[in-house]
Design a protein around this motif. Structure first.
Motif, short mmCIF file in Angstrom:
data_model
loop_
_atom_site.label_atom_id
_atom_site.label_comp_id
_atom_site.label_asym_id
_atom_site.label_seq_id
_atom_site.Cartn_x
_atom_site.Cartn_y
_atom_site.Cartn_z
N LYS A 56 1.39 -1.07 -0.20
CA LYS A 56 -0.28 0.01 0.09
C LYS A 56 0.92 1.62 -0.07
O LYS A 56 0.45 2.30 -0.59
CB LYS A 56 -1.50 0.36 1.00
CG LYS A 56 -2.00 -1.42 1.35
CD LYS A 56 -2.82 -1.56 2.38
CE LYS A 56 -2.24 -1.05 3.90
NZ LYS A 56 -0.87 -2.55 3.97
N SER A 57 1.38 1.50 1.00
CA SER A 57 2.59 2.78 1.03
C SER A 57 3.60 2.64 -0.13
O SER A 57 3.47 3.85 -0.33
CB SER A 57 3.93 2.38 2.54
OG SER A 57 2.95 1.79 3.14
N SER A 58 4.22 1.64 -0.63
CA SER A 58 4.54 1.38 -2.16
C SER A 58 3.85 2.35 -2.94
O SER A 58 3.74 3.08 -4.06
CB SER A 58 5.09 0.38 -2.44
OG SER A 58 5.72 -0.46 -1.46
N VAL A 87 -5.14 8.38 1.08
CA VAL A 87 -4.94 8.00 2.61
C VAL A 87 -3.86 6.56 2.61
O VAL A 87 -4.46 5.98 2.36
CB VAL A 87 -5.90 8.37 3.45
CG1 VAL A 87 -5.02 7.64 4.60
CG2 VAL A 87 -6.76 9.31 3.05
N ASP A 88 -2.70 6.53 3.26
CA ASP A 88 -2.03 4.56 3.63
C ASP A 88 -2.47 4.71 4.56
O ASP A 88 -2.28 5.66 5.23
CB ASP A 88 -0.99 5.40 3.18
CG ASP A 88 0.19 3.85 3.69
OD1 ASP A 88 -0.58 3.08 3.23
OD2 ASP A 88 1.07 4.24 3.59
N THR A 89 -2.72 3.57 4.76
CA THR A 89 -3.02 3.27 6.02
C THR A 89 -2.12 1.98 6.93
O THR A 89 -1.76 1.08 6.21
CB THR A 89 -4.98 2.80 6.23
OG1 THR A 89 -4.36 1.86 5.45
CG2 THR A 89 -5.26 3.85 5.91
N THR A 139 4.29 -1.85 8.71
CA THR A 139 5.24 -1.00 8.74
C THR A 139 4.72 0.52 9.05
O THR A 139 4.58 1.01 9.84
CB THR A 139 5.84 -0.47 7.84
OG1 THR A 139 6.70 -1.74 7.47
CG2 THR A 139 7.02 0.30 7.54
N THR A 140 3.30 0.61 8.43
CA THR A 140 2.96 2.19 8.29
C THR A 140 1.95 1.50 10.02
O THR A 140 0.94 0.43 9.72
CB THR A 140 1.45 1.80 7.06
OG1 THR A 140 2.67 1.91 6.02
CG2 THR A 140 1.04 3.21 6.98
N ARG A 141 1.71 2.99 10.60
CA ARG A 141 1.06 2.23 12.11
C ARG A 141 -0.01 3.79 11.94
O ARG A 141 -0.96 3.25 12.70
CB ARG A 141 2.26 3.03 12.88
CG ARG A 141 3.20 1.83 13.32
CD ARG A 141 2.53 0.31 13.17
NE ARG A 141 3.80 -0.44 13.68
CZ ARG A 141 3.96 -0.47 14.75
NH1 ARG A 141 3.25 -0.09 15.84
NH2 ARG A 141 5.00 -2.03 14.99
N ALA A 168 6.23 7.74 1.58
CA ALA A 168 5.81 6.57 3.60
C ALA A 168 6.97 5.66 3.31
O ALA A 168 6.91 5.12 2.09
CB ALA A 168 4.32 5.94 3.04
N ILE A 169 6.91 5.15 4.61
CA ILE A 169 8.21 4.58 5.15
C ILE A 169 7.97 2.83 4.51
O ILE A 169 6.27 2.42 4.41
CB ILE A 169 8.25 4.50 6.24
CG1 ILE A 169 8.56 5.80 6.83
CG2 ILE A 169 9.21 2.87 6.51
CD1 ILE A 169 9.40 5.92 8.21
N VAL A 170 8.51 2.59 3.87
CA VAL A 170 8.44 1.00 3.37
C VAL A 170 9.72 0.02 3.92
O VAL A 170 10.74 0.10 3.81
CB VAL A 170 8.56 1.24 1.70
CG1 VAL A 170 8.82 -0.78 1.20
CG2 VAL A 170 7.65 2.53 0.61
MG LIG Z 1 2.48 0.78 4.88
#
Ligand SMILES: [Mg+2]
Ligand SMILES: Nc1nc2c(ncn2[C@@H]2O[C@H](COP(=O)(O)OP(=O)(O)OP(=O)(O)O)[C@@H](O)[C@H]2O)c(=O)[nH]1
Length: 440
Positions: free
Chosen positions: A232-234, A272-274, A253-255, A245-247
């Motif tokens: 998702k973040s990628s 919106v990344d979740t 990873t994503t908080r 976003a951090i990958v």
């Molecule tokens: Mg993520």
């Protein structure tokens, strides 16, 4: 000026943004303009001629100097006498020039008051007045172009076209009410039904163009959802064009929910990344997932991300929300082609394959069609009015009784007329103009 209005006083405001700039403009409008010009400039400049002069305060001291423009009524933005003092754009200078104008008899304008006067004096209709604010607030080129079309009157013309057809239809129906002879009645009834369905089709078209345009104003809330580690973040980073976003290869990873504003074809979109959804005993991750669920509930569009070759979805997705299934990491499964396949879009965040298809799918799912030049930057208020008109036309089409038919047509016409401004409610005007900036 509409009857019943009291003679307006004279208003003034700094019309340029606060802060430092090459030029700053103080705008004055109202019947006291000639007297104020006399006091501040020593004389009233010739109409529409750029004149250079000093700006003087009440004690005759020079506070600034620059160009002055005078627009006599009714040929001005507000329809009243308007004076523009173009001084030096510093906050202290501008306050001094404004102060001189206020001392000479003007009062400070409220937000949107110049445009409100333009509306009350028939210079602009209400949809055009709203377009002024939308043009100033436009967040993309597309939104600005569409606001400019409304300001030019394209939207108002479309509404007036509908109102004109409604008026004709109402005249036809009222005539039948006055002369209720049998033969005439059945003929008219056919004609009226045919006109009604043409009108409904035209209204649908305006509504579709307005709905599409409203996306340009409000933007689209697109939320990524899926299991941890599906990418998702990628994908967010790919669509944003930068590493937001951090990958990592670590699931979870994503908080926190992370927002990124992008544009696709000029349509403003908030991605919106979740946090990935899974059973977890980690307190922080559980709080993150609660946020994910809040974001999903508010989404205009859900991007449900699955991993190619591991196509299980999280079970906690909300029902009903518009969604696109995104199959990511197709680079890991040989022979899987990128792009739209049925109702899924296959992509690789790693290689970028399928990303254009995903962008197109997002716009399509949001209802953005290929209408390009003809969308109207409509507001919620306009959509509600058009929707109400549609409800009344639908009701009319189901009625056998002429009297009730006529009444529904009247209500539909009233709803449409409110878009361009035959609204009497003062609080609605207050609400619309209060959102303007001062000096406009
Ligand atoms: Mg993520
Ligand atoms: N081969 C391949 N790896 C990918 C692709 N997309 C993401 N990855 C990798 O998958 C891992 C997880 O990616 P993320 O973007 O952090 O996944 P996420 O869904 O945000 O994960 P959480 O934040 O933990 O929920 C990373 O190691 C990425 O480099 C892809 O298209 N192909």
């Amino acid at each position: 000026m509409p009857s019943g209005e009291v003679t307006p006083d004279t208003i003034a405001a700094v019309a340029t943004p606060s802060g430092r700039g090459g030029i700053g403009i103080v705008r004055v409008s109202g019947p006291e303009v000639p007297a104020i010009a006399q006091a501040v400039l020593g004389s009233l400049p010739a109409p529409r001629m750029a004149v250079h002069g000093p700006f003087l305060d009440a004690r005759g001291e020079r506070v600034d100097e620059g160009l002055v423009l005078y627009f006599p009524p009714p040929h001005s933005y507000t329809g009243e006498a308007v004076l523009e003092l173009q001084g030096h754009g510093g906050p202290v200078v501008m306050q001094a020039v404004l102060g001189a104008v206020l001392d000479a008899g003007a009062r400070l304008a409220e937000p949107g008051e110049f445009t409100r006067r333009a509306f009350l004096n028939g210079k602009l209709d209400l949809a055009q007045a709203e377009a002024v604010a939308d043009l100033i607030d436009a967040a993309s080129r597309e939104a600005a172009r569409s606001a400019l079309r409304s300001l030019r009157g394209d939207f108002s013309a479309a509404i007036q076209g509908l109102v004109a057809e409604l008026t004709e239809l109402r005249a036809l129906v009222e005539a039948t009410l006055d002369f209720p002879e049998e033969d005439l009645d059945s003929l008219h009834r056919k004609d009226a039904q045919a006109r009604l369905s043409r009108l409904s089709a035209a209204l649908e078209d305006v509504l579709a163009r307005s709905r599409q345009g409203s996306l340009l104003r409000s933007g689209l809330h697109v939320v990524f959802a899926g299991l941890p580690n599906v990418g998702k973040s990628s994908l967010l980073n790919r669509l944003a064009g930068e590493e937001r976003a951090i990958v990592t290869a670590v699931p979870g990873t994503t908080r926190d929910a992370l927002r990124e504003s992008i544009q696709i074809d000029g349509v403003p979109i908030v991605l919106v990344d979740t946090a990935g959804l899974r059973e977890s005993r980690d307190e922080v991750e559980r709080l993150g997932m609660a946020r994910t669920r809040d974001e999903m509930a508010r989404a205009d569009l859900l991007l449900v991300v699955l991993e190619a070759g591991r196509p299980e979805a999280p079970v906690t997705l909300p029902d009903g929300a518009t969604r696109i299934t995104v199959i990511n990491k197709i680079d890991l499964v040989p022979g899987l082609a990128a792009g739209k396949q049925g109702d899924e879009v296959r992509v690789s965040a790693k290689s970028g394959a399928g990303l254009d298809a995903l962008r197109t799918a997002i716009l399509e799912a949001a209802g953005w069609g290929a209408r390009g030049e003809s969308v109207f930057l409509a507001r919620e208020r306009h959509l509600r009015a058009l929707g109400a008109a549609r409800t009344h036309l639908e009701a009319a089409s189901k009625l056998a009784q002429w009297e009730l038919f006529a009444e529904e047509l009247r209500l539909a016409q009233e709803a449409l007329a409110a878009v361009t401004g035959r609204v009497s409610a003062d609080d609605l005007l207050g609400e619309i103009f209060a959102r303007f900036c001062i000096g406009k």
